[in-house]
Design an enzyme around this catalytic site. Sequence first.
Site, PDB file in Angstrom:
ATOM      1  N   SER A 150       0.839  -1.200   0.000  1.00  0.00           N
ATOM      2  CA  SER A 150       0.000   0.000   0.000  1.00  0.00           C
ATOM      3  C   SER A 150       0.877   1.253   0.000  1.00  0.00           C
ATOM      4  O   SER A 150       0.510   2.266  -0.594  1.00  0.00           O
ATOM      5  CB  SER A 150      -0.898  -0.004   1.229  1.00  0.00           C
ATOM      6  OG  SER A 150      -0.117  -0.054   2.394  1.00  0.00           O
ATOM      7  N   ASP A 194       8.353  -2.692  -5.694  1.00  0.00           N
ATOM      8  CA  ASP A 194       6.947  -2.292  -5.603  1.00  0.00           C
ATOM      9  C   ASP A 194       6.642  -1.103  -6.509  1.00  0.00           C
ATOM     10  O   ASP A 194       5.614  -1.066  -7.193  1.00  0.00           O
ATOM     11  CB  ASP A 194       6.593  -1.946  -4.155  1.00  0.00           C
ATOM     12  CG  ASP A 194       6.868  -3.106  -3.219  1.00  0.00           C
ATOM     13  OD1 ASP A 194       7.115  -4.222  -3.716  1.00  0.00           O
ATOM     14  OD2 ASP A 194       6.844  -2.894  -1.999  1.00  0.00           O
TER      15      ASP A 194
HETATM   16  P1  NG1 Z   1       5.990  -4.735   1.452  1.00  0.00           P
HETATM   17  O1  NG1 Z   1       5.652  -6.147   1.349  1.00  0.00           O
HETATM   18  O2  NG1 Z   1       5.000  -3.880   0.757  1.00  0.00           O
HETATM   19  O3  NG1 Z   1       6.248  -4.302   2.831  1.00  0.00           O
HETATM   20  C1  NG1 Z   1       8.684  -4.519   1.151  1.00  0.00           C
HETATM   21  C2  NG1 Z   1       9.518  -3.583   0.284  1.00  0.00           C
HETATM   22  C3  NG1 Z   1       9.952  -4.244  -1.037  1.00  0.00           C
HETATM   23  C4  NG1 Z   1      10.561  -5.614  -0.811  1.00  0.00           C
HETATM   24  C5  NG1 Z   1       9.616  -6.447   0.070  1.00  0.00           C
HETATM   25  C6  NG1 Z   1      10.198  -7.783   0.429  1.00  0.00           C
HETATM   26  C7  NG1 Z   1       9.134  -1.174   0.301  1.00  0.00           C
HETATM   27  C8  NG1 Z   1       8.279  -0.072  -0.192  1.00  0.00           C
HETATM   28  N1  NG1 Z   1       8.755  -2.400  -0.054  1.00  0.00           N
HETATM   29  O4  NG1 Z   1       7.390  -4.602   0.607  1.00  0.00           O
HETATM   30  O5  NG1 Z   1      10.856  -3.380  -1.711  1.00  0.00           O
HETATM   31  O6  NG1 Z   1      11.835  -5.511  -0.238  1.00  0.00           O
HETATM   32  O7  NG1 Z   1       9.305  -5.789   1.288  1.00  0.00           O
HETATM   33  O8  NG1 Z   1      10.470  -8.533  -0.705  1.00  0.00           O
HETATM   34  O9  NG1 Z   1      10.108  -0.942   0.976  1.00  0.00           O
END
Ligand code: NG1
Length: 442
Positions: A150, A194
Site C-alpha cells: 500500500s 513495488d
Molecule cells: P511490502 O511487502 O509492501 O512491505 C517490502 C519492500 C519491497 C521488498 C519487500 C520484500 C518497500 C516499499 N517495499 O514490501 O521493496 O523488499 O518488502 O520482498 O520498501
Amino acid sequence: MLDALVPIYGELAERQQERYERLLAHFYSIYGPGPVRVFRAPGRVNLIGEHTDYNHGYVMPVALDRDTLIAARPREDAEVHLANVESEFEPVVFPIHRDIPPAPKGHWSNYARGAAQRLAQEVPHPLRGMDALVDGAPPFGVPRGSGLSSSSAFTVAVALTLAELNNLELERPHLARLCQEAEWYTGTQGGIMDQFCALLARREHALFLDTRPQPDGSFYFDYAHLPTDYELVIADSGVRHSNVLGGYNHRVAECRAAVAILRQHYPGITHLRDVQPIPWSHLEPLLPQVTTLRQLAEQGIAVEGPLPGVGEDDPLKVRARARHVHTENRRVEEALDAMRYRDVERLGQLMVQAHISARDDYEISCPELDALVQAALEVDGVAGARLTGAGWGGCIVALAHRDGVQALEAHLRHRFSRQFGREPHIFICRSAPAAGEVPLEK
Ligand code: NG1
C-alpha cells in the site's frame, strides 16, 4: 466513465464507478467545482523473489486491482493540499521544495512529502502544487501493513499525479527509481520492486524484474503470462506489520554486513547480487553465522550505507540471510522458466521452497502465515503457496487451480479459525494494469 474503467477493472468496473463518483463528489465538496483529473496506482502481490530487491536481485510481482486513487487539480502556488477520504488521516498542507520537513515518523503524509521532495530535487525549476484527495479506503484500496505494498501505491500515485500536473516527461523506470528513493524519506531502506511494478505491470502477467540498474541506469525486465486455469488466492492473516517501525531495516543491515565480509574476498562488490554466479558452497564458509557491527569494526570491516535502528551489539545472522538471497534469486530465475514452459507444478514447488527459506533462513514468517501455507497445501489443485511481501504478518499467496478455489477458501477459513479463533480475509487476485491517469470523460 465506465468505458475508462473496464480495461482496468474488468467485470468489477461498475462497482468501481460508484467509488470514482463518490471520490469526485467528495473532491468538489472540499475544493469547489472546476476541472479535476484522477490518477491511480496499484498494490502488488509478489509471486516469488522476497527481500531480493534491495540486494539488486530478481523479483516477480503482479499488480493487483486494489489501488490508491488521487483526484487532483493543479494550484498556482507550490503548496500541496492533501486530504483523505478516510477521516482518520487528517488533512495536511506543505510546500514543495528540495528539503521538505517530515511529519512525525509513521504519519501518512510522509509518503507524499517524500514523493514531492524527490521530484523537486529532480527538476531544475519550481513545481506547481496541487489540491488533492486520496482514496485508498477498503474494500477497493490496498490493505495496509499486509505485504501488498500500500505504501508504494500511495507514493507512486502522488509522484505520478505531480509529474503529470507539471507536464514532466519522465521515463517510467526512472520514475520508479525516484519513487523508491522517495520512500526512503519515510525511514525504510527498501528496494525498487513495488514502485517498478506499480508503474510497469501488465494485466494478466507477472513482471520479471532484474532490480540491478544497468550502467546506463536502465533495467532489464520482462513479462510472463500467468498460468491459465489457475488463480492467485490471497489470504490475509490479519497480523499487521510496519516496515517503518519494524524489523525490515535490520534485514537490510544483515545483508549489507554480509557484503562487507564477502568484499574481503571479492573486492569491489556492492550488493549480494554481485556474488550470485559463485556457488553457495564457496560463499558459506566465508560468512559467520552471527556477528555484530562492533565485532566487524574490530576486524576493520566497515558496513556501508545508512543502518537506521541497528545497534552496535545487535546480532546479525549474515550466513542464513545471504543463503536466502542466493537461493531465492535462483528460484526466481527458475520460476520464470517454469512459467514460460507452462510448468505449473514446478512453479508451485518453487513457491513452497521460497516459503521455507523465508521462514527458516530469513526468519520473516509467523505462526499465522505458516498455518495458512500449510493449510493451503492440503487442498487438491493447489500447486504452491508462500508468504508474500516483507513478512512478519500480512498475506500468503496460493496458486490454485480454478476448480479448487472454493475448497481452498473453505479449508483456509476452517483451519485458521480453529487455530486462531478468527477468520482470515481471503480474496482472488485480479491482475491490473500499471498506474496511470484514468480518462474519466470516456
Ligand atoms: P511490502 O511487502 O509492501 O512491505 C517490502 C519492500 C519491497 C521488498 C519487500 C520484500 C518497500 C516499499 N517495499 O514490501 O521493496 O523488499 O518488502 O520482498 O520498501
